[in-house]
Design a protein around this motif. Structure first.
Motif, short mmCIF file in Angstrom:
data_model
loop_
_atom_site.label_atom_id
_atom_site.label_comp_id
_atom_site.label_asym_id
_atom_site.label_seq_id
_atom_site.Cartn_x
_atom_site.Cartn_y
_atom_site.Cartn_z
N GLY A 151 0.90 -1.17 -0.03
CA GLY A 151 0.38 0.17 -0.02
C GLY A 151 0.61 1.18 0.18
O GLY A 151 0.34 2.28 -0.58
N GLU A 152 1.93 1.34 1.19
CA GLU A 152 2.93 2.75 1.13
C GLU A 152 3.22 2.71 -0.36
O GLU A 152 3.22 3.73 -0.62
CB GLU A 152 3.89 2.28 2.70
N TYR A 153 4.08 1.39 -0.71
CA TYR A 153 4.74 1.96 -1.55
C TYR A 153 3.80 2.24 -3.46
O TYR A 153 4.34 2.13 -4.24
CB TYR A 153 5.61 0.81 -2.91
N GLU A 154 2.19 1.73 -3.04
CA GLU A 154 1.52 1.97 -4.72
C GLU A 154 2.10 1.17 -5.26
O GLU A 154 2.37 1.50 -6.58
CB GLU A 154 1.50 2.78 -4.80
N LEU A 155 1.86 -0.13 -5.03
CA LEU A 155 2.51 -1.25 -6.41
C LEU A 155 1.15 -1.98 -7.00
O LEU A 155 0.43 -2.67 -6.51
CB LEU A 155 3.69 -1.87 -5.31
N PRO A 156 1.11 -2.62 -8.46
CA PRO A 156 0.32 -2.90 -8.29
C PRO A 156 -0.34 -4.19 -8.80
O PRO A 156 0.81 -4.27 -9.09
CB PRO A 156 -0.08 -2.72 -10.48
N ARG A 157 -0.81 -5.11 -7.42
CA ARG A 157 -0.55 -6.19 -7.56
C ARG A 157 -0.49 -7.24 -8.94
O ARG A 157 0.06 -8.54 -8.80
CB ARG A 157 -1.36 -6.52 -6.36
N LYS A 158 -1.34 -6.51 -9.44
CA LYS A 158 -1.92 -8.10 -10.53
C LYS A 158 -0.48 -7.28 -12.47
O LYS A 158 -1.27 -8.23 -12.46
CB LYS A 158 -2.77 -7.98 -11.60
N ARG A 159 0.11 -6.44 -12.16
CA ARG A 159 0.71 -6.25 -12.93
C ARG A 159 2.16 -6.69 -13.26
O ARG A 159 2.36 -7.63 -11.82
CB ARG A 159 1.61 -4.95 -13.29
N LYS A 160 2.16 -7.68 -14.21
CA LYS A 160 3.35 -8.14 -14.81
C LYS A 160 4.30 -7.53 -14.39
O LYS A 160 5.33 -5.84 -14.70
CB LYS A 160 3.61 -8.59 -15.75
N ILE A 161 6.13 -7.92 -13.76
CA ILE A 161 6.77 -7.45 -13.03
C ILE A 161 7.87 -6.16 -14.42
O ILE A 161 8.12 -5.66 -14.02
CB ILE A 161 8.05 -8.55 -12.48
N LYS A 162 7.65 -7.41 -15.14
CA LYS A 162 8.43 -6.64 -16.48
C LYS A 162 7.88 -5.65 -17.07
O LYS A 162 8.61 -4.45 -18.16
CB LYS A 162 8.73 -7.44 -18.22
N ALA A 163 6.44 -4.97 -16.99
CA ALA A 163 5.85 -3.59 -16.96
C ALA A 163 5.71 -2.77 -16.07
O ALA A 163 5.62 -1.71 -15.88
CB ALA A 163 4.68 -3.87 -17.43
N LEU A 164 6.84 -2.93 -15.16
CA LEU A 164 7.42 -2.30 -13.59
C LEU A 164 8.00 -0.76 -14.35
O LEU A 164 9.40 -2.08 -14.87
CB LEU A 164 7.54 -2.94 -12.68
#
Lengths: 241, 297, 131
Positions: B122-135
């Motif tokens: 939550g704090e880092y606002e990371l999208p759960r469902k996203r593939k890592i290669k798209a981060l």
């Protein structure tokens, strides 16, 4: 969970290979069933047998390519993509990392051999041809023993060369060069591809494999594979990241 | 001896062919503290860290991490159960989603804290469902930090953790390091952001050309390291003051500039004896100290 | 309570924190029995190593200004001596306020007042230093 990782890593390649190979096998048997030149169904069972036999030869070749593609991966590829430090920091020894990869590849390789055969079998059955399970099992046994050598080579190469796509390229090169060399020197009986596709065991007139399954040779090929796997393990243990 | 340190190396060395990346390194990191690891690019920090984690084999010497020998694969696995490491480029498996890699990583650590992972997500606002290669790079870094902090490690080793983070991200990182340490985790991190190190670290280790050049606590630096500038009426009478504690002397016209630790009074007195017209004593910042230590000699 | 630590001064952070807590008790911002943030909370808030907070708290405990209770944090304990001192300092500040108001009404600028005060302090310090 290493299995989960291995599966996520290879599943796309695996499904593409599975679908592609199955489709090509289906087409091969289908074309064989209907003579492309006369558009008339084949009448002679013998010719039909040959079709299945050729289907198997094609499967051997495609399977070899598929397995090389599936075996692409592991720590050296991750070194190129940058994920190796993460994997290596997990509390898992390198042998287990390699072991899981081997297990997953083998499982997928077996499916990659059996499913296309089921497809060929069913296609043939739909056209009312009598196909025997014995014959299919015989050829599969040949493929899964002789063909394993390709897996061993691909694994070894992937444990020696770095790069994202270098390993499959080198593996294809090594395998093709090796097969061509054996072929040109008329040493086909030492060729795993020759063995896997049933060369020398198929009756030229009936297109059937004859005789007992050559277990001794099969075990020899598998031992060679085990040897290649052992070298891979050693190479991975020694590698510095 | 080595058991009382979280990280301990004795004469550790690593050569690549003729190039000596690390030479005779004696590192000692105290447990329960935050230690900054400074050095220029190519000073051998990453190589050292890789040796500590068993990714590279030392050419000479030996070392322990949490009391486990770094050159023994079996002990190294045991050690890695209690250590979190974030590598320099923070790349992860591109084919996994954020959620998947969290589940994957968590399965290896008995002390994994899902609530910490959840909070940081939550704090880092990371999208759960996203593939890592798209981060993005920043998101990947945050994800790597999350995976490190949620495993309840006894020691975290971070290689350039603030690289690729924006100021807000850096603040979150430093805060997370403070919280980790408050929970009993030893923090060892390399960084080029000297100001960050100065804020949060207890101790500092500096490496230069494969060697450890300085190890000290920042309290000690603030208390006893001083910059002394003395101006003389004529050219300075002598450069060698023969006073212990002088780390370096620079001369500029009629001015002498000392970097000293310990007995600064003695140096001031000596300068006065030599008829200095003005003597200024100022505290030394970590940046000055670092630049002094890595200066070409 | 807000504390500000400056990593660039020649004073260890724990000493800065100690001084600021001491100062807060002197100005009355912290009173007897007040609770200070826990070590983790304060370290997180100030973004400093928790060891800094631990050291400051333990040193202040030794001085008798804080009481550390297991699990529940740090409490300000003003002894009668420190309380008297606090009172004296507050009284002194009130006198200073009056004095500054007087000087202002006589037309001195704030800068002039500050310089005068600093000079007096320095002068008297020098006197005591030479004694």
């Amino acid at each position: 969970m290493l299995w989960y990782k291995s599966w996520l890593e290879t599943r796309t390649r695996f499904f593409i290979a599975l679908l592609g190979i199955s489709a090509l096998c289906l087409i091969r048997v289908y074309i064989g069933e209907i003579d492309v030149f006369t558009r008339l169904p084949l009448l002679r069972t013998v010719e039909y047998r040959t079709v299945l036999d050729e289907g198997h030869s094609m499967l051997c070749f495609l399977w070899m390519m598929g397995v090389i593609l599936l075996t692409m991966g592991g720590l050296l590829r991750e070194k190129a993509t940058g994920a190796a430090p993460f994997t290596l920091a997990l509390p898992v020894g390198r042998p287990r990392l390699l072991g899981t990869r081997i297990g997953m590849c083998l499982a997928e390789a077996v499916v990659l051999a059996i499913v296309p055969w089921i497809v060929m079998f069913l296609t043939a059955s739909v056209f009312g041809e009598a196909v025997s399970l014995d014959q299919a099992g015989f050829l599969l046994a040949l493929l899964l023993s002789g063909g394993m050598v390709f897996f061993g080579v691909a694994l070894l190469v992937s444990s020696l060369v770095e790069g994202e796509y270098t390993a499959p390229m080198v593996s294809f090169g090594v395998v093709f060069a090796g097969l061509m060399a054996l072929n040109s020197m008329s040493l086909d009986k030492y060729s795993p591809m020759h063995f896997a596709s049933g060369g020398g065991l198929i009756d030229r007139h009936t297109g059937l494999v004859v005789g007992p399954i050559p277990w001794v040779h099969a075990v020899e090929w598998i031992l060679l594979t085990v040897f290649l796997v052992a070298i891979s393990l050693f190479a991975i243990q020694c590698h510095e990241f | 001896m080595s058991d009382s340190y979280a990280i301990f190396t004795d004469n550790l060395g690593k050569s690549f062919g003729k190039m000596k990346a690390v030479r005779g390194l004696d590192l000692a990191v105290k447990p329960g503290r935050i230690t900054g690891f400074l050095g220029r690019n190519g000073a051998g920090k990453s190589t050292t860290i890789k040796m500590l984690l068993g990714m590279m084999r030392p050419t000479t010497g030996e070392g322990t991490v949490l009391g486990k020998r770094i050159d023994c694969p079996r002990e190294s696995v045991e050690m890695r159960r209690r250590v979190a490491y974030v590598s320099e480029d923070k790349r992860l498996y591109g084919y996994m989603t954020v959620e998947q890699i969290i589940a994957f990583t968590g399965s290896f650590f008995p002390g994994w804290r899902p609530e910490v992972a959840e909070n940081l997500l939550g704090e880092y606002e990371l999208p759960r469902k996203r593939k890592i290669k798209a981060l993005s790079r920043g998101m990947r870094t945050k994800l790597a930090l999350l995976l490190a902090f949620a495993r309840r490690p006894e020691l975290v080793i971070l290689d350039e953790p603030s690289e690729g983070l924006d100021p807000v991200g850096i603040e979150q990182l430093l805060r997370a390091m403070a919280v980790q340490c408050a929970e009993g985790t030893t923090v060892f991190f390399s960084s080029h952001q000297i100001a960050d190190v100065e804020r949060v670290a207890d101790d500092v280790c500096m490496m230069e050309k494969g060697k450890l050049v300085l190890r000290l606590s920042l309290d000690e630096m603030r208390k006893s390291y001083r910059q002394i500038d003395a101006v003389f009426p004529a050219a300075p009478p002598e450069l060698n003051f023969r006073v212990p504690g002088i780390l370096s002397v620079r001369e500029s016209g009629r001015q002498l500039s000392f970097l000293a630790s310990g007995d600064t009074e003695a140096i001031v007195d000596r300068a006065r004896d030599l008829h200095a017209v003005s003597v200024d004593v100022a505290p030394v910042g970590l940046r000055d100290l670092f630049l002094e230590m890595v200066k070409e000699r | 309570m807000f504390f500000r630590l400056n990593p660039a001064t020649g004073q260890p952070l724990y000493l800065q924190l100690m001084e600021q807590i001491r100062h807060a008790t002197e100005t009355g911002a912290l009173r007897d029995g007040d609770q200070l943030p826990g070590i983790r909370t304060l370290a997180e808030q100030l973004v400093v190593s928790p060891n800094t907070v631990v050291r400051a708290y333990t040193e202040l405990e030794k001085e008798g200004l804080l009481e550390l209770r297991q699990g529940s944090g740090a409490y300000v304990t003003l002894s009668s001596r420190t309380r008297r001192r606090t009172d004296r300092i507050q009284a002194a500040r009130r006198r200073l306020q009056d004095l500054i108001a007087d000087l202002r009404s006589e037309g001195l600028s704030d800068e002039e007042i500050r310089r005068a005060v600093e000079a007096e302090i320095l002068y008297s310090a020098e006197l005591t230093g030479k004694r």
